[in-house]
Design an enzyme around this catalytic site. Sequence first.
Site, PDB file in Angstrom:
ATOM      1  N   CYS A  40       0.807  -1.220   0.000  1.00 38.65           N
ATOM      2  CA  CYS A  40       0.000   0.000   0.000  1.00 38.65           C
ATOM      3  C   CYS A  40       0.839   1.268   0.000  1.00 38.65           C
ATOM      4  CB  CYS A  40      -0.957   0.008   1.189  1.00 38.65           C
ATOM      5  SG  CYS A  40      -0.133   0.181   2.773  1.00 38.65           S
ATOM      6  N   CYS A 113      -3.396  -1.460   8.448  1.00 42.67           N
ATOM      7  CA  CYS A 113      -2.905  -0.204   9.014  1.00 42.67           C
ATOM      8  C   CYS A 113      -2.717  -0.323  10.528  1.00 42.67           C
ATOM      9  CB  CYS A 113      -3.864   0.935   8.694  1.00 42.67           C
ATOM     10  SG  CYS A 113      -3.999   1.319   6.938  1.00 42.67           S
TER      11      CYS A 113
END
Length: 165
Positions: A40, A113
Amino acid sequence: MSNLSYDFYTPEVLTHFNSPHNAGILPDADVSGEVGNVVCGDMMKIYLKIEEKNSDYYIAKISFETYGCAAAIATSSMTTDLALHKSLSDALALTKADVIKGLTDLPPQKVHCSVLAIDALGEAIYNFYLGKSLPIPPDLQKRHRRIQKAQEVLRQRYEEWTKKK
């Protein structure tokens, strides 16, 4: 052009994204930990100011710098809130589930995350133990090795990308 949707993120995620807690460089930090995700592109760095009390070490101050999406910033902010004033052993016990619960929820595609934020905290603590020549808990050693492998892939991909330009 995309807008952040209240359907996609919880109000808590949006609050931490729009007004992150403990954001920025900590000028008097004792140590920091940095991680990234090659898929990402998120990068997180957590800074710690450590104090010794009653023969234990505590996080007196904490801050972060994050390059990434709303979830990356929000999970970094939440992680710093959760870790502040904890002993290093209690901070190491924090999990992605704690971060997600603190934010009420995260979309499944953004759970990574929360892992990155916890890993950045772990790397900072690892670096503190290493710098003080303190025994490093076996679980933290294992986590550090996993993170270092991922960081090496990130470095290699970056080198490949920059050579193409």
